[in-house]
Design an enzyme around this catalytic site. Structure first.
Site, short mmCIF file in Angstrom:
data_model
loop_
_atom_site.label_atom_id
_atom_site.label_comp_id
_atom_site.label_asym_id
_atom_site.label_seq_id
_atom_site.Cartn_x
_atom_site.Cartn_y
_atom_site.Cartn_z
N LYS A 155 0.85 -1.18 0.00
CA LYS A 155 0.00 0.00 0.00
C LYS A 155 0.89 1.24 0.00
O LYS A 155 2.03 1.14 0.42
CB LYS A 155 -0.89 0.02 1.25
CG LYS A 155 -1.67 -1.27 1.50
CD LYS A 155 -2.92 -1.33 0.68
CE LYS A 155 -3.70 -2.62 0.99
NZ LYS A 155 -4.80 -2.85 0.06
N HIS A 274 -7.01 -13.74 -6.75
CA HIS A 274 -7.77 -12.78 -5.96
C HIS A 274 -9.22 -12.80 -6.43
O HIS A 274 -9.49 -13.03 -7.60
CB HIS A 274 -7.18 -11.38 -6.12
CG HIS A 274 -7.76 -10.41 -5.13
ND1 HIS A 274 -8.98 -9.80 -5.33
CD2 HIS A 274 -7.32 -9.97 -3.93
CE1 HIS A 274 -9.25 -9.02 -4.29
NE2 HIS A 274 -8.27 -9.11 -3.43
N HIS A 307 -8.11 -16.01 -2.04
CA HIS A 307 -8.60 -15.24 -0.90
C HIS A 307 -9.91 -15.85 -0.40
O HIS A 307 -10.78 -16.17 -1.20
CB HIS A 307 -8.81 -13.79 -1.32
CG HIS A 307 -7.52 -13.08 -1.54
ND1 HIS A 307 -7.08 -12.06 -0.73
CD2 HIS A 307 -6.56 -13.28 -2.46
CE1 HIS A 307 -5.88 -11.66 -1.16
NE2 HIS A 307 -5.55 -12.38 -2.21
#
Length: 417
Positions: A155, A274, A307
């Site tokens: 991030k 993902h 995920h």
């Protein structure tokens, strides 16, 4: 057309079985709604056509073979539908979903419809490659055993230059993480083109590997606007010697995902999946598709990680349901267990397992619970939980690794986590 409601039908071992949560419109009987679901998702259409006489519908039609009211819900039913295996193209999750959930969800006679679970007969997964490598092969490739793996999404997810992005990757891996991750929205944007990112990340990987003596990975997101471009990115990752690439399987689509899985198996790349967009499909309790169905589909389409939610801090019941589809991802054989949301016994035979990834809102204080809930075969991803450390990224990574090793040691010594 009630010929599609056949309560006397004995399901066959080769049938694909589906459990639908149906909410019929007021005044529509459950049997009629169940028959309509079976018809519309198999051989039926809105009227009788003369070409029906040119085939044996009894051999090819879907059948609603059981309907049970949902306890505590008014006018809601679980409808069980059996589909003959011949209705589906081999090795195509795309075709499986086009048939089972393609049209029927807009049906007028239903107020809402949700696909809760699928029983995939062993004959069908045998036509898929499934995960490129699977849990055991991944551990051997990474040389990491007896503990969960640690990850972290870099991030801010958008806005870093490739050089600064690579630096953040290096700091996290150097501190003790096994993996770092491209955010799902990081593809190839003006501020950071994919090729630049791949290069700086590869440099970070090899520097961290040399200094720690551990194999390190970064999920290089190969998701792109065309499947050709996606394959180009995967090939470049392989040329750089990266161990793992990543794909957004719902936005990228099952067709692209399965192509990428074949490439990854042929070229020794691990594939991280993902689930961006899943909540659009699975969030509503009475309409859409439960995530366990998307998870089963991914295991067939191909992926080594996926995920799967975090479990921590949620309701107890939700924990059981999450662990239900975590087992569906990892184990060979999963018994029917309605308390865990598993409507059918699922036998994967020899298909490799997928490692569930716990990600989102977790931090170092959740470590004891996470190691207990997920066991060894999981990736624990602490994003803000690593980069949010007041001393910086590397100390954040160190904190997570120390906590993990402590929890694993405590567990192995038989202490109470």
């Amino acid at each position: 057309d009630l010929t599609y409601y056949t309560p006397e039908y004995q399901t066959k071992d080769t049938d694909i079985l589906a459990a639908f949560r149906m909410t019929p419109q007021p005044g529509v009987p459950a049997e009629e709604a169940g028959a309509a679901v079976a018809a519309e998702s198999s051989t039926g259409t809105w009227t009788t056509v003369w070409t029906d006489g040119l085939t044996t519908l009894d051999r090819y039609k879907g059948r609603c073979y059981d309907i049970e009211p949902v306890p505590g819900e008014e006018n809601q039913y679980i409808a069980y539908v059996a589909y003959p295996l011949d209705l589906f193209e081999e090795g195509s999750v795309t075709n499986m979903f086009t048939s089972i959930v393609g049209n029927v969800f807009g049906f007028k006679a239903l107020r809402a419809l949700r696909l809760e679970d699928l029983r995939i007969p062993p004959a069908y997964p045998k036509t898929f490659i499934g995960p490129p490598h699977g849990i055991q092969v991944e551990r051997d490739k990474l040389n990491k055993y007896g503990r969960p793996l640690l990850g972290c999404t870099i991030k801010p997810k958008l806005g870093l230059s490739a050089k600064n992005y690579g630096r953040a990757v290096y700091e996290c891996l150097r501190g003790g993480l096994d993996f770092t991750k491209d955010d799902e929205n990081v593809n190839s944007q003006p501020f950071m083109r994919w090729r630049d990112r791949f290069l700086f990340v590869a440099e970070a990987l090899f520097k961290a590997l040399a200094e720690t003596g551990e194999i390190k990975g970064h999920y290089l997101n190969a998701t792109a606007g065309t499947s050709e471009e996606m394959m180009k990115r995967a090939r470049f990752a392989r040329e750089l010697g990266a161990p793992i690439v990543m794909h957004d399987y719902l936005t990228g689509g099952f067709t692209a995902n399965t192509s990428l899985a074949f490439y990854c198996r042929d070229n020794g790349l691990l594939l991280h999946i993902h689930r961006a967009m899943h909540a659009v499909i699975d969030r509503q309790r009475n309409h859409g598709m439960h995530f366990r169905v998307l998870a089963k589909a991914l295991r067939m389409s191909g992926g080594d990680h996926i995920h799967a939610g975090t479990v921590v801090g949620k309701l107890e019941g939700e924990r059981e349901v999450t662990l239900g589809f975590v087992d569906l991802l990892r184990d060979d054989y999963i018994e029917k267990d309605r308390s865990r949301g598993i409507y059918f016994t699922q036998d994967w035979v020899s298909m490799p397992g997928v490692i569930p990834v716990a990600s989102g809102g977790i931090h170092v204080w959740h470590m004891p619970a996470l190691t207990e809930i997920f066991g060894d075969d999981a990736v624990l991803q602490f994003c803000g939980g690593t980069l949010g450390h007041p001393w910086g990224n590397a100390p954040g990574a160190v904190a997570n690794r120390v906590a993990l090793e402590a929890c694993v040691q405590a567990r192995n010594e038989g202490r109470d986590l």
